[in-house]
Motif scaffolding. Structure first.
Motif, PDB file in Angstrom:
ATOM      1  N   GLU A   1       1.348 -51.486  42.246  1.00  0.00           N
ATOM      2  CA  GLU A   1       0.494 -51.664  43.416  1.00  0.00           C
ATOM      3  C   GLU A   1      -0.327 -50.411  43.677  1.00  0.00           C
ATOM      4  O   GLU A   1       0.145 -49.293  43.453  1.00  0.00           O
ATOM      5  CB  GLU A   1       1.319 -51.977  44.674  1.00  0.00           C
ATOM      6  N   ASN A   2      -1.557 -50.635  44.144  1.00  0.00           N
ATOM      7  CA  ASN A   2      -2.411 -49.543  44.612  1.00  0.00           C
ATOM      8  C   ASN A   2      -3.072 -50.017  45.902  1.00  0.00           C
ATOM      9  O   ASN A   2      -3.735 -51.053  45.920  1.00  0.00           O
ATOM     10  CB  ASN A   2      -3.466 -49.193  43.560  1.00  0.00           C
TER      11      ASN A   2
ATOM     12  N   ILE B   1      -6.557 -42.967  35.869  1.00  0.00           N
ATOM     13  CA  ILE B   1      -5.833 -43.899  34.998  1.00  0.00           C
ATOM     14  C   ILE B   1      -4.555 -43.205  34.545  1.00  0.00           C
ATOM     15  O   ILE B   1      -4.605 -42.174  33.871  1.00  0.00           O
ATOM     16  CB  ILE B   1      -6.678 -44.298  33.776  1.00  0.00           C
ATOM     17  N   ASP B   2      -3.404 -43.750  34.928  1.00  0.00           N
ATOM     18  CA  ASP B   2      -2.138 -43.201  34.449  1.00  0.00           C
ATOM     19  C   ASP B   2      -1.898 -43.610  32.995  1.00  0.00           C
ATOM     20  O   ASP B   2      -1.610 -42.780  32.142  1.00  0.00           O
ATOM     21  CB  ASP B   2      -0.987 -43.677  35.330  1.00  0.00           C
ATOM     22  N   LEU B   3      -1.997 -44.921  32.742  1.00  0.00           N
ATOM     23  CA  LEU B   3      -1.843 -45.459  31.395  1.00  0.00           C
ATOM     24  C   LEU B   3      -2.907 -46.523  31.184  1.00  0.00           C
ATOM     25  O   LEU B   3      -3.227 -47.290  32.092  1.00  0.00           O
ATOM     26  CB  LEU B   3      -0.446 -46.075  31.201  1.00  0.00           C
TER      27      LEU B   3
ATOM     28  N   ARG C   1      -7.599 -48.638  36.734  1.00  0.00           N
ATOM     29  CA  ARG C   1      -7.845 -47.487  37.606  1.00  0.00           C
ATOM     30  C   ARG C   1      -7.151 -47.681  38.958  1.00  0.00           C
ATOM     31  O   ARG C   1      -7.074 -48.785  39.464  1.00  0.00           O
ATOM     32  CB  ARG C   1      -9.350 -47.308  37.820  1.00  0.00           C
ATOM     33  N   ARG C   2      -6.653 -46.587  39.494  1.00  0.00           N
ATOM     34  CA  ARG C   2      -6.022 -46.618  40.808  1.00  0.00           C
ATOM     35  C   ARG C   2      -6.581 -45.479  41.656  1.00  0.00           C
ATOM     36  O   ARG C   2      -6.880 -44.391  41.154  1.00  0.00           O
ATOM     37  CB  ARG C   2      -4.502 -46.539  40.694  1.00  0.00           C
ATOM     38  N   TRP C   3      -6.708 -45.741  42.969  1.00  0.00           N
ATOM     39  CA  TRP C   3      -7.250 -44.748  43.894  1.00  0.00           C
ATOM     40  C   TRP C   3      -6.160 -43.765  44.308  1.00  0.00           C
ATOM     41  O   TRP C   3      -5.034 -44.155  44.601  1.00  0.00           O
ATOM     42  CB  TRP C   3      -7.805 -45.426  45.142  1.00  0.00           C
TER      43      TRP C   3
ATOM     44  N   SER D   1      -7.748 -37.359  33.942  1.00  0.00           N
ATOM     45  CA  SER D   1      -7.216 -38.714  34.062  1.00  0.00           C
ATOM     46  C   SER D   1      -8.207 -39.671  34.728  1.00  0.00           C
ATOM     47  O   SER D   1      -7.999 -40.884  34.698  1.00  0.00           O
ATOM     48  CB  SER D   1      -5.911 -38.699  34.860  1.00  0.00           C
ATOM     49  N   GLY D   2      -9.271 -39.148  35.327  1.00  0.00           N
ATOM     50  CA  GLY D   2     -10.270 -39.995  35.953  1.00  0.00           C
ATOM     51  C   GLY D   2     -11.455 -40.292  35.077  1.00  0.00           C
ATOM     52  O   GLY D   2     -12.403 -40.949  35.515  1.00  0.00           O
ATOM     53  N   GLN D   3     -11.435 -39.814  33.827  1.00  0.00           N
ATOM     54  CA  GLN D   3     -12.592 -39.958  32.947  1.00  0.00           C
ATOM     55  C   GLN D   3     -12.417 -41.019  31.871  1.00  0.00           C
ATOM     56  O   GLN D   3     -13.299 -41.225  31.045  1.00  0.00           O
ATOM     57  CB  GLN D   3     -12.913 -38.614  32.289  1.00  0.00           C
ATOM     58  N   GLY D   4     -11.264 -41.687  31.840  1.00  0.00           N
ATOM     59  CA  GLY D   4     -11.064 -42.794  30.903  1.00  0.00           C
ATOM     60  C   GLY D   4     -10.903 -42.381  29.456  1.00  0.00           C
ATOM     61  O   GLY D   4     -11.296 -43.117  28.543  1.00  0.00           O
ATOM     62  N   PHE D   5     -10.313 -41.221  29.201  1.00  0.00           N
ATOM     63  CA  PHE D   5     -10.121 -40.772  27.819  1.00  0.00           C
ATOM     64  C   PHE D   5      -9.159 -41.698  27.069  1.00  0.00           C
ATOM     65  O   PHE D   5      -8.153 -42.151  27.618  1.00  0.00           O
ATOM     66  CB  PHE D   5      -9.553 -39.352  27.791  1.00  0.00           C
ATOM     67  N   GLN D   6      -9.483 -41.964  25.809  1.00  0.00           N
ATOM     68  CA  GLN D   6      -8.588 -42.698  24.917  1.00  0.00           C
ATOM     69  C   GLN D   6      -8.463 -41.962  23.588  1.00  0.00           C
ATOM     70  O   GLN D   6      -8.458 -42.558  22.526  1.00  0.00           O
ATOM     71  CB  GLN D   6      -9.107 -44.140  24.711  1.00  0.00           C
TER      72      GLN D   6
END
Length: 837
Positions: free
Chosen positions: A472-473, A592-594, A604-606, A650-655
């Motif tokens: 949940e977020n 993004i945590d995972l 994405r979570r706030w 973690s907010g830049q969407g790295f993969q």
């Protein structure tokens, strides 16, 4: 004796009431009671005294009474200004009148009034003029800084004095930026703002409805690297760095279908203001752009109702009066995907859910695999508007946005049934109560009390293993904003205000097997004091808007100064210079945590800043632009610099190798945006080019400087649009160089340590993106004035396979790495039909 005194007092009082009063004093009494202004010549009324009209009469009844008791004429202008003059006798063949400023409605002194045969005069301090009629029937009224007017008189001796309004010469300055930007319904104002009127919006390639967030991507510097309105990048920033407001409510969810459709009903948005830079100091909580969507019309036109359907959703809209000064506006829209699965829905589904748990499981080659999925979304809005008297206006706005998907998947593998039941729920509810008070003609105030609640909820249930996963977020944003406007003069105005915000976030992760529980809650309270001044001189063609926002964060005991600047100068009638600059900050953002969180759909979570491991994001921007307009040509060149600090990886969407690393850094963008546009009769064509150099800087990473994930080195858009009467056609294309990507050293993994060996971050680029889009609409009316409109569009007309993302993952069965690609929409048609009553 007492009785005699009492009678004498009554008699005296009655005589006072019946006593004639100078007309000028009567005017002053009426001005205070009805908030009007009388314009007159002192010499014409100084000798007039009459009995005052009764105070309980209306304004019009008092004017009729004064006309009856005097030999004067009264011209009532919008219940604000009343001109008083003697009726001219037929034998006195003269021209007389009053000249006012149209915008400010104040008399213009020393305006030139002349016949074209040479006779002339000027207006006095009341704006009054009088001139004997000559052989010519045409007079010219002119005043520096105002548009010259020509008036033709016929039978002038039978006419009363006229009232004329002159417009300030600001049209030349506005035309420099253009009032027809890309298509009808989009203008660029002198403060650098792009204003969009969805109900007046022409047509854009690929769009058959005025989807606000899709339409704004036609503006240079605004795009979506993954073709989603939930991932709009403005000059290299992430989507959460943009501030999206709907009637003063901050929106944390902006798209339906997980980003493919705007969450804002196009029937409602009367004005959309888009700021790439130089936004007002009254906008906070953003380090990138501002998108302010307002559905507050100035006046109620008429009761209306409309309904529409396309291959994704249906909607209704209604607006009706509830009393003479109040109305209610309602809209509702829902998907039809639970009733019928159209080709458009299928393409949207494949695009939205590719490379997620939902699609990955369904890609199984096992013939015993089954999938039962349902997707549903809706949004609804309510507006109540009520004017109270002449000085108060009360507005209440309410909005609900909701998306939900249910997936039940089962598979028979080695005689064992494996099944999952997954649910994903996304919801944003907001409300705003606004009160506007007009204290007098130069001062007004607006009070807003608002709240926005966002929830993202995912539940995964593996039935056979009895494993339940819940994520949940939640965000709760409440606030109050006060804005005061003071009109100092015709050229200068001043604003001041205060804003309070309390934002709380909750993040929850629960697993029952093996047991895991994590819940975090954070709250931030902030205060802001705002001052802003505007200077607009149509003669020198200079416009300046300068403001300062002082933020105070309670939990961190921190002050942040945010100056803002908008400067516009008309060098000539055709050439315009614009300078925009701003400092801004932001306390809430997405991470993004995972990549597999929330099934990989909305991962994405706030979260909120904590001033240590997660700093406050801050930005500074400056832009300088020149524009040239002449003969329906527009050429605009804008150069900009933007720097954002305090970002978290973690907010830049790295993969790639930074996917599981949480480090802080910054990014810097330098770029140029060019637009060339030409309008010929009913045809308009434009081409735009954008260049930007966008780089990260993470000082604690082994390679601190490398390309930004959202960098598009070069982007080109073109469109040809034809609009005539009821038919509209649009064909256009967009091309941009591929996004940065990270290659790997080898496909083979070390068995003892199966970790992907990456090269330097973002060391290469994906293939370039090319898409051609087409749309057309046609409308007509029947004998009952009911309007119909049908539209047809095709996205990706050439059906080109465009790669928009690429990453690697470990294949544990073969001990190798595999490349995963994500693609844009394939050829996607859509048809819409709307009826307006």
């Amino acid at each position: 004796m007492l009785f005699v005194c009492f009678v004498l007092a009554l008699s005296s009082n009655a005589q006072d009431k019946n006593k004639a009063i100078p007309l000028k004093i009567i005017f002053q009494t009426i001005e205070k009671q009805h908030h009007v202004i009388f314009n007159f010549i002192d010499s014409e009324i100084n000798t007039i005294s009459i009995l005052a009209p009764k105070s309980n009469l209306s304004l019009n009844e008092k004017i009729k009474y004064l006309q009856k008791k005097t030999n004067l004429s009264f011209d009532n202008i919008d219940n604000e200004f009343i001109t008083v003059f003697y009726k001219k006798k037929p034998e006195l063949i003269k021209v007389c009148g009053y000249v006012f400023s149209k915008n400010e409605k104040i008399p213009i002194e020393n305006a030139n009034i002349h016949f074209n045969n040479g006779y002339n005069t000027i207006t006095d301090k009341n704006g009054y003029f009088e001139l004997q009629k000559q052989n010519s029937n045409e007079i010219v009224i002119s005043y520096i800084g105002y548009t010259t007017q020509k008036i033709i008189f016929k039978d002038i001796q039978d006419k009363n004095c006229i009232t004329l309004f002159l417009e300030q010469e600001i049209a030349t300055l506005a035309d420099i930026t253009t009032n027809h930007y890309l298509t009808s319904g989009i203008v660029k104002t002198t403060d650098g703002t792009f204003e969009m009127k969805p109900k007046k919006l022409g047509i854009l390639p690929g769009l058959i409805e005025a989807d606000v967030l899709q339409a704004m991507q036609q503006i240079p510097g605004i795009n979506s690297a993954d073709e989603s309105v939930a991932s709009i990048n403005v000059r290299g920033g992430t989507h959460d760095q943009n501030l999206f407001l709907w009637n003063g409510i901050k929106m944390y969810q902006t798209g339906h279908f997980f980003g493919l459709i705007s969450a804002f009903n196009p029937n409602l948005a009367h004005t959309v203001s888009i700021y790439k830079n130089g936004s007002s100091a009254f906008y906070g909580e953003s380090v990138s752009s501002v998108v302010d969507i307002s559905s507050n019309p100035n006046d109620f036109e008429k009761n209306s109702f409309s309904a529409a359907i396309n291959m994704i959703n249906a909607d209704i809209y209604s607006k009706f009066k509830i009393n003479t000064k109040g109305f209610i506006e309602i809209s509702a829209r829902r998907s039809i995907t639970d009733l019928v699965q159209t080709p458009t829905y299928q393409e949207y589904f494949n695009k939205a859910f590719q490379n997620t748990n939902i699609i990955n499981n369904s890609n199984s080659i096992n013939t015993n695999y089954s999938d039962d999925s349902s997707f549903f979304f809706y949004d609804t809005t309510l507006k109540y508007s009520q004017k109270i008297g002449q000085k108060n206006h009360l507005i209440f706005d309410f909005i609900v946005i909701n998306d939900k998907i249910n997936i039940f998947q089962s598979n028979l593998l080695n005689k064992l049934i494996q099944s999952e039941k997954n649910t994903l729920y996304q919801n944003n509810i907001g409300g705003n109560l606004s009160w506007k008070r007009f204290w007098n003609k130069t001062n007004s105030s607006i009070l807003n009390v608002y709240s926005s609640s966002y929830e993202l909820d995912a539940q995964q249930n593996k039935i056979e293993t009895n494993q339940n996963v819940k994520q949940e977020n939640e965000v709760l944003d409440i606030g109050i904003k006060i804005e005061n406007l003071h009109k100092i003069s015709s050229k200068f105005s001043f604003k001041n205000g205060y804003q309070f915000n309390e934002i709380s976030t909750i993040n929850l992760d629960v697993v029952n097997n093996p047991q895991f529980y994590r819940k975090t809650k954070n709250v931030l309270r902030s205060h802001a004091i705002i001052v802003e001044g505007k200077f607009n001189d149509s003669i020198s063609k200079i416009r300046i808007n300068s403001g300062l926002r002082l933020n105070y964060i309670e939990q961190f005991n921190t002050y942040i100064f945010e100056p803002r600047l908008q400067f516009n100068y008309g060098i000539t009638n055709n050439i315009n210079l614009e300078i925009l600059g701003e400092y801004k900050s932001q306390n809430s953002f997405q991470v993004i945590d995972l990549q597999k969180d929330y099934f990989g759909i909305e991962k994405r979570r706030w979260i909120l800043a904590n001033s240590t491991s997660i700093p406050i994001q801050k930005s500074k921007q400056v832009a300088v632009s020149f524009s040239y307009t002449k003969n329906n040509w527009l050429l605009s060149i804008e150069n900009f610099y933007k720097k954002v600090t305090g970002i978290n990886s973690s907010g830049q969407g790295f993969q790639n190798q930074l996917e599981f690393i949480k480090i802080n850094g910054e990014y810097t963008v330098i770029g140029t945006e060019i637009v060339l546009q030409k309008k010929v009769n009913h045809f308009i064509s434009w081409i735009s080019y954008t260049y930007n150099d966008n780089n990260y800087y993470f000082p604690k990473f082994e390679v601190p400087v490398f390309s930004n994930n959202f960098e598009l080195d070069h982007a080109v858009s073109w469109a040809g649009i034809y609009e005539k009467e009821n038919l509209k056609l649009a064909l256009g294309s967009k091309w941009y160089s591929g996004r940065p990507g990270t290659s790997i050293q080898s496909d083979v993994l070390d068995i003892s340590n199966p970790i992907i060996d990456y090269n330097l971050p973002n060391n290469n680029h994906l293939n370039s993106f090319l898409q051609v889009n087409f749309s057309t609409t046609y409308k007509w009316k029947d004998s009952k004035e009911t309007q119909y409109r049908i539209g047809f569009s095709v996205l990706n007309l050439l059906n080109k396979q465009n790669e928009i993302n690429e990453f690697y993952r470990v294949n544990t069965e073969q001990n190798t790495t595999e490349k995963v690609k994500t693609f844009a929409l394939q050829r996607t048609p859509n048809v819409s039909f709307r009826v307006n009553f």
